[in-house]
Design a protein around this motif. Structure first.
Motif, PDB file in Angstrom:
ATOM      1  N   LEU A 311       6.523  11.120  45.959  1.00  0.00           N
ATOM      2  CA  LEU A 311       6.340  10.690  44.475  1.00  0.00           C
ATOM      3  C   LEU A 311       4.962  10.314  44.138  1.00  0.00           C
ATOM      4  O   LEU A 311       4.254  10.707  43.177  1.00  0.00           O
ATOM      5  CB  LEU A 311       7.507   9.674  44.045  1.00  0.00           C
ATOM      6  N   ALA A 312       4.508   9.332  44.677  1.00  0.00           N
ATOM      7  CA  ALA A 312       3.036   8.778  44.787  1.00  0.00           C
ATOM      8  C   ALA A 312       1.846   9.785  44.694  1.00  0.00           C
ATOM      9  O   ALA A 312       1.146   9.930  43.865  1.00  0.00           O
ATOM     10  CB  ALA A 312       2.517   7.713  45.794  1.00  0.00           C
ATOM     11  N   LEU A 313       2.170  10.846  45.712  1.00  0.00           N
ATOM     12  CA  LEU A 313       1.357  12.132  45.874  1.00  0.00           C
ATOM     13  C   LEU A 313       1.409  12.754  44.606  1.00  0.00           C
ATOM     14  O   LEU A 313       0.391  13.234  44.083  1.00  0.00           O
ATOM     15  CB  LEU A 313       1.671  12.638  47.036  1.00  0.00           C
ATOM     16  N   MET A 314       2.495  13.098  44.174  1.00  0.00           N
ATOM     17  CA  MET A 314       2.923  13.850  42.968  1.00  0.00           C
ATOM     18  C   MET A 314       2.189  13.179  41.811  1.00  0.00           C
ATOM     19  O   MET A 314       1.322  13.786  41.031  1.00  0.00           O
ATOM     20  CB  MET A 314       4.347  14.054  42.675  1.00  0.00           C
ATOM     21  N   LYS A 315       2.297  11.815  41.797  1.00  0.00           N
ATOM     22  CA  LYS A 315       1.844  11.330  40.588  1.00  0.00           C
ATOM     23  C   LYS A 315       0.256  11.073  40.457  1.00  0.00           C
ATOM     24  O   LYS A 315      -0.316  10.942  39.479  1.00  0.00           O
ATOM     25  CB  LYS A 315       2.559   9.928  40.071  1.00  0.00           C
ATOM     26  N   SER A 316      -0.457  11.129  41.622  1.00  0.00           N
ATOM     27  CA  SER A 316      -1.760  10.743  41.911  1.00  0.00           C
ATOM     28  C   SER A 316      -2.677  11.713  41.254  1.00  0.00           C
ATOM     29  O   SER A 316      -3.702  11.731  40.740  1.00  0.00           O
ATOM     30  CB  SER A 316      -2.053  10.814  43.310  1.00  0.00           C
ATOM     31  N   GLU A 317      -1.813  12.974  41.009  1.00  0.00           N
ATOM     32  CA  GLU A 317      -2.651  14.010  40.129  1.00  0.00           C
ATOM     33  C   GLU A 317      -2.814  13.430  38.686  1.00  0.00           C
ATOM     34  O   GLU A 317      -3.746  14.008  38.118  1.00  0.00           O
ATOM     35  CB  GLU A 317      -1.777  15.362  40.139  1.00  0.00           C
ATOM     36  N   TYR A 318      -2.009  12.822  38.388  1.00  0.00           N
ATOM     37  CA  TYR A 318      -1.888  12.478  36.921  1.00  0.00           C
ATOM     38  C   TYR A 318      -2.155  11.070  36.356  1.00  0.00           C
ATOM     39  O   TYR A 318      -1.766  10.884  35.451  1.00  0.00           O
ATOM     40  CB  TYR A 318      -0.308  13.154  36.121  1.00  0.00           C
ATOM     41  N   ILE A 319      -2.936  10.336  37.287  1.00  0.00           N
ATOM     42  CA  ILE A 319      -2.787   9.188  36.782  1.00  0.00           C
ATOM     43  C   ILE A 319      -4.276   9.255  35.958  1.00  0.00           C
ATOM     44  O   ILE A 319      -5.397   9.685  36.532  1.00  0.00           O
ATOM     45  CB  ILE A 319      -3.514   8.091  37.964  1.00  0.00           C
ATOM     46  N   HIS A 320      -4.224   8.989  34.703  1.00  0.00           N
ATOM     47  CA  HIS A 320      -5.314   8.898  33.648  1.00  0.00           C
ATOM     48  C   HIS A 320      -5.674   7.677  33.103  1.00  0.00           C
ATOM     49  O   HIS A 320      -6.335   7.606  31.839  1.00  0.00           O
ATOM     50  CB  HIS A 320      -5.120   9.900  32.510  1.00  0.00           C
ATOM     51  N   GLU A 321      -5.129   6.499  33.614  1.00  0.00           N
ATOM     52  CA  GLU A 321      -5.484   5.240  33.178  1.00  0.00           C
ATOM     53  C   GLU A 321      -6.933   5.107  33.031  1.00  0.00           C
ATOM     54  O   GLU A 321      -7.751   5.414  33.968  1.00  0.00           O
ATOM     55  CB  GLU A 321      -4.804   4.044  33.781  1.00  0.00           C
ATOM     56  N   PRO A 322      -7.525   4.478  32.098  1.00  0.00           N
ATOM     57  CA  PRO A 322      -8.968   4.077  31.942  1.00  0.00           C
ATOM     58  C   PRO A 322      -9.495   3.188  32.947  1.00  0.00           C
ATOM     59  O   PRO A 322      -8.626   2.393  33.445  1.00  0.00           O
ATOM     60  CB  PRO A 322      -9.070   3.743  30.784  1.00  0.00           C
ATOM     61  N   ALA A 323     -10.660   3.335  33.515  1.00  0.00           N
ATOM     62  CA  ALA A 323     -11.323   2.084  34.256  1.00  0.00           C
ATOM     63  C   ALA A 323     -11.261   0.805  33.554  1.00  0.00           C
ATOM     64  O   ALA A 323     -11.536   0.665  32.446  1.00  0.00           O
ATOM     65  CB  ALA A 323     -12.555   2.582  34.786  1.00  0.00           C
ATOM     66  N   GLY A 439       0.317   9.246  54.117  1.00  0.00           N
ATOM     67  CA  GLY A 439      -0.483   8.092  53.591  1.00  0.00           C
ATOM     68  C   GLY A 439      -1.959   8.462  53.421  1.00  0.00           C
ATOM     69  O   GLY A 439      -2.611   7.888  52.498  1.00  0.00           O
ATOM     70  N   LEU A 440      -2.813   8.827  54.672  1.00  0.00           N
ATOM     71  CA  LEU A 440      -4.067   8.828  54.745  1.00  0.00           C
ATOM     72  C   LEU A 440      -4.570  10.040  53.552  1.00  0.00           C
ATOM     73  O   LEU A 440      -5.563  10.093  53.212  1.00  0.00           O
ATOM     74  CB  LEU A 440      -4.715   9.114  55.924  1.00  0.00           C
ATOM     75  N   TYR A 441      -3.718  11.100  53.678  1.00  0.00           N
ATOM     76  CA  TYR A 441      -4.081  12.121  52.709  1.00  0.00           C
ATOM     77  C   TYR A 441      -3.914  11.690  51.369  1.00  0.00           C
ATOM     78  O   TYR A 441      -5.115  11.830  50.411  1.00  0.00           O
ATOM     79  CB  TYR A 441      -2.759  13.224  52.866  1.00  0.00           C
ATOM     80  N   LEU A 442      -2.951  10.791  50.755  1.00  0.00           N
ATOM     81  CA  LEU A 442      -3.115  10.306  49.509  1.00  0.00           C
ATOM     82  C   LEU A 442      -4.183   9.273  49.273  1.00  0.00           C
ATOM     83  O   LEU A 442      -4.732   9.452  48.271  1.00  0.00           O
ATOM     84  CB  LEU A 442      -1.612   9.515  49.454  1.00  0.00           C
ATOM     85  N   VAL A 443      -4.540   8.621  50.372  1.00  0.00           N
ATOM     86  CA  VAL A 443      -5.517   7.652  50.286  1.00  0.00           C
ATOM     87  C   VAL A 443      -7.026   8.522  49.825  1.00  0.00           C
ATOM     88  O   VAL A 443      -7.757   8.158  48.943  1.00  0.00           O
ATOM     89  CB  VAL A 443      -5.803   6.917  51.480  1.00  0.00           C
ATOM     90  N   LYS A 444      -7.027   9.529  50.477  1.00  0.00           N
ATOM     91  CA  LYS A 444      -8.391  10.221  50.420  1.00  0.00           C
ATOM     92  C   LYS A 444      -8.302  10.847  49.129  1.00  0.00           C
ATOM     93  O   LYS A 444      -9.452  10.718  48.325  1.00  0.00           O
ATOM     94  CB  LYS A 444      -8.510  11.444  51.273  1.00  0.00           C
ATOM     95  N   LYS A 445      -7.209  11.401  48.663  1.00  0.00           N
ATOM     96  CA  LYS A 445      -6.946  11.944  47.165  1.00  0.00           C
ATOM     97  C   LYS A 445      -7.459  10.994  46.241  1.00  0.00           C
ATOM     98  O   LYS A 445      -8.257  11.308  45.106  1.00  0.00           O
ATOM     99  CB  LYS A 445      -5.627  12.397  47.156  1.00  0.00           C
ATOM    100  N   HIS A 446      -6.865   9.888  46.243  1.00  0.00           N
ATOM    101  CA  HIS A 446      -7.318   8.602  45.334  1.00  0.00           C
ATOM    102  C   HIS A 446      -8.856   8.358  45.332  1.00  0.00           C
ATOM    103  O   HIS A 446      -9.415   8.431  44.380  1.00  0.00           O
ATOM    104  CB  HIS A 446      -6.478   7.481  45.551  1.00  0.00           C
ATOM    105  N   VAL A 447      -9.350   8.109  46.441  1.00  0.00           N
ATOM    106  CA  VAL A 447     -10.791   7.712  46.616  1.00  0.00           C
ATOM    107  C   VAL A 447     -11.528   9.100  45.873  1.00  0.00           C
ATOM    108  O   VAL A 447     -12.637   8.865  45.218  1.00  0.00           O
ATOM    109  CB  VAL A 447     -11.288   7.585  48.075  1.00  0.00           C
TER     110      VAL A 447
END
Lengths: 493, 127
Positions: A311-323, A439-447
């Motif tokens: 779920l985190a991975l799926m959502k990671s695409e769509y996090i558009h919260e402002p900095a 996990g690390l795939y998700l981390v890299k994507k976030h970064v």
């Protein structure tokens, strides 16, 4: 009779003498220039009909002609104009023929109004230029006769460089040898069609670089022979998108395949274990039944973890919260809270060394998941053989960059697997059942989404992940460009 | 009859052992979590003079050393002796994996997870 023929000839005809004075003109010439005969005949030189701009040079040109008179067209290769009585200019084509009489040398000229042809040509030229694609016209020998702006831009040539070159100049070297035959083949059986259907065609720029193109061909019958007009579309972007899509599809397939297995395996175990519990209870073996119930609980926990990761991975695409300002201390507390069971089980201490002076401006959810995943990895792969186990999170700043280091003294990642660390479903240790491999795939994507970088070093002493995030509020609310995250979207369809 | 189970799914191994408990004639059941551990177990058995296990049940997708890597190393290790291997097929094995596994002469049979006790006993008997 001859006089009649001259008067009523369907083209404008004018005769001048050696002094360039108009001696005769026919009805068509009157119609074309708007002068009455008696206004010009015997009175005016031919310059009256020459545009004012060229009038002064004209006598010399005529003089030259008179010295070497010949039957020829006038002003070959240039656009000629005549000037009417009302001052307007008319595009013309002029044929000259000298003739000698007892009274001296005369020149007869036939003048054809080519406005219509000129207009058609202008329209053709304008359409050619305005075409959304690069347009190239070649003659039957395969020589380029006309190109538009898009062509010169696309191929990196100057406008005048292409005309006269063989079309093969724009063809990749390896196809050049065959190309003239293909051109001839097309001319033998000319019908509008796409070129090289089913293959990706490449074109060659002036600098020698190649790019994929789509080419449409259309034969064109001109007065002086056959031509081929081709439209060339640069399809680099389409090819890139197509490749990306194929990759993405394969990734998605792999993802579905692996997750379904990873979800299925614990369920199968749960099934088997519950059957065992039933047997054990029937046999009065409550001890083993209890142990198996605990295993089922652990397996359910694992499934839950895997599903959260997905779920985190799926959502990671769509996090558009402002900095926003991120309280890093709070992030660490959060990690400590959610990982406390894991920390206790592995007897690992979570330490911190925060040296940043200004707070991080970023997307909190992403930073939180990056830190939590890295810390949780450090715990899962801690080294039971070491006396004291730790995961240490430290921060510092370097010229607008926020640096997070997550260091552990765990098992380390085997050197030969370093290349796969951030790939999907990679687990490097026998205790593999701890991780989802996401996990690390998700981390890299976030970064990447935070426009940062991640790297690591690892050996038998432990592993350290280095995360560098640009610390400014700008540009984060907008999703990063497609290029930047090209290969990182296995879940988006 | 002695067995070696090579599989990283400990719960699955537990279930296998429960199954084997019901089966008469099964002696020691060794377990390794991956190919490397399996090679260690085999070397240990040789060193103790315990000989080769009679059957090896092998999973393919394992960390550290997977089933294929193990089969290659195992071929060298055996030096011509045969301990038949049963491939434990899990849902993560692709068709290519299955074909690849069955390409090893030593792989005599396969079982698809989840494994039914009766089937397991039958295949062990046939191997």
């Amino acid at each position: 009779m001859l006089r009649e023929a001259f008067e009523h000839a369907p083209v404008a005809m004018i005769v001048v003498n050696g002094e360039r004075i108009i001696q005769m003109m026919n009805d068509e010439a009157v119609r074309l220039f708007g002068y009455a005969k008696d206004e010009l005949v015997g009175r005016a030189t031919i310059e009256r009909l020459v545009p004012e701009a060229s009038r002064s040079k004209h006598p010399a040109l005529v003089g030259g002609y008179m010295v070497q008179p010949a039957h020829r067209a006038m002003g070959k290769g240039r656009n000629l104009f005549g000037q009417r009585k009302d001052g307007t200019l008319v595009p013309i084509e002029v044929g000259l023929r000298p003739f000698q009489t007892e009274e001296g040398l005369f020149v007869m000229s036939s003048i054809i109004d080519i406005s219509e042809r000129q207009r058609a040509e202008d329209r053709f030229r304008a359409a050619f230029e305005a075409a959304p694609n690069a347009m190239i016209m070649v003659d039957q020998t395969g020589t380029i006769v006309l190109t538009n702006d898009q062509t010169t831009q696309l191929f990196g040539y100057e406008a005048e460089e292409l005309a006269g070159k063989p079309i093969e100049a724009l063809v990749p070297e390896e196809s050049r040898g065959h190309h003239p035959q293909w051109v001839q083949g097309f001319l033998r059986n000319p019908r509008p069609r796409a070129m090289g259907t089913g293959r990706v065609l490449k074109a060659r720029r002036k600098d020698g670089s190649l790019f994929p193109v789509e080419i449409g061909l259309r034969p064109f019958q001109g007065a002086d022979g056959s031509y081929v007009i081709s439209s060339v579309v640069d399809i680099s972007e389409i090819v890139r998108v197509r490749e990306r899509l194929t990759e993405r599809n394969e990734e998605l397939e792999q993802f579905a395949y692996r997750t379904s297995h990873d979800l299925k395996a614990p369920l199968i175990s749960i099934q088997g274990l519950s059957r065992c519990i039933a047997e054990d209870i029937a046999d009065g073996e409550t001890g083993e039944a209890t142990a198996n119930a605990q295993k089922i609980a652990a397996l359910s926990g694992r499934l839950q973890g895997l599903i959260s990761d997905i779920l985190a991975l799926m959502k990671s695409e769509y996090i558009h919260e402002p900095a926003k300002e991120v309280d890093f201390r709070r992030i660490l507390e959060h990690a400590q809270e959610s990982l406390q069971t894991l920390l206790r089980e592995h007897d690992v201490s979570l330490e911190s060394d925060l040296r940043h002076s200004s707070e991080l401006h970023s997307q909190r959810i992403r930073v939180e998941q990056v830190v939590e995943n890295l810390v949780s990895n450090g715990i899962k792969y801690s080294d039971a053989g070491k006396e004291r186990r730790y995961v240490r999170v430290s921060t510092r700043e370097e010229a607008g960059t926020f640096i997070i280091e997550v260091r552990d003294n765990g098992l380390g990642i085997p050197t030969e697997r370093h290349g796969e660390v951030f790939s999907l479903f990679k687990r490097f240790h026998a205790q593999s059942h701890y991780g989802s491999g996401l996990g690390l795939y998700l981390v890299k994507k976030h970064v990447q989404k935070l426009r940062g970088e991640i790297s690591f070093s690892s050996d038998g002493e432990g592993t350290c992940f280095y995360v560098r995030i640009p610390n400014d509020a700008s540009g984060l609310a907008a999703p990063s460009s497609n290029e930047a995250d090209a290969g990182e979207r296995p879940l988006r369809q | 009859m002695t067995l070696l189970i090579v599989d990283d799914d400990l719960d699955f191994v537990y279930l296998l052992r429960r199954c084997l408990r019901k089966c008469r004639g099964i002696g020691t059941v060794h377990h390794a979590r991956n190919g490397r551990e399996a090679l260690d177990v085999l070397r240990g058995l040789q060193a103790n003079g315990d000989g080769w296990p009679d059957i090896c049940l092998l999973d393919i997708n394992m960390p550290v050393m997977n089933g294929f890597e193990f089969l290659q190393a195992y071929d060298l290790e055996r030096g011509g002796r045969s301990t038949p291997v049963i491939h434990l097929i899990s849902s993560s094995d692709s068709d290519t994996d299955r074909r690849k596994a069955s390409g090893f002469a030593i792989v005599r049979n396969y079982l698809v997870k989840p494994i039914e006790c009766e089937q397991l006993i039958e295949k062990i008997g046939a191997a």
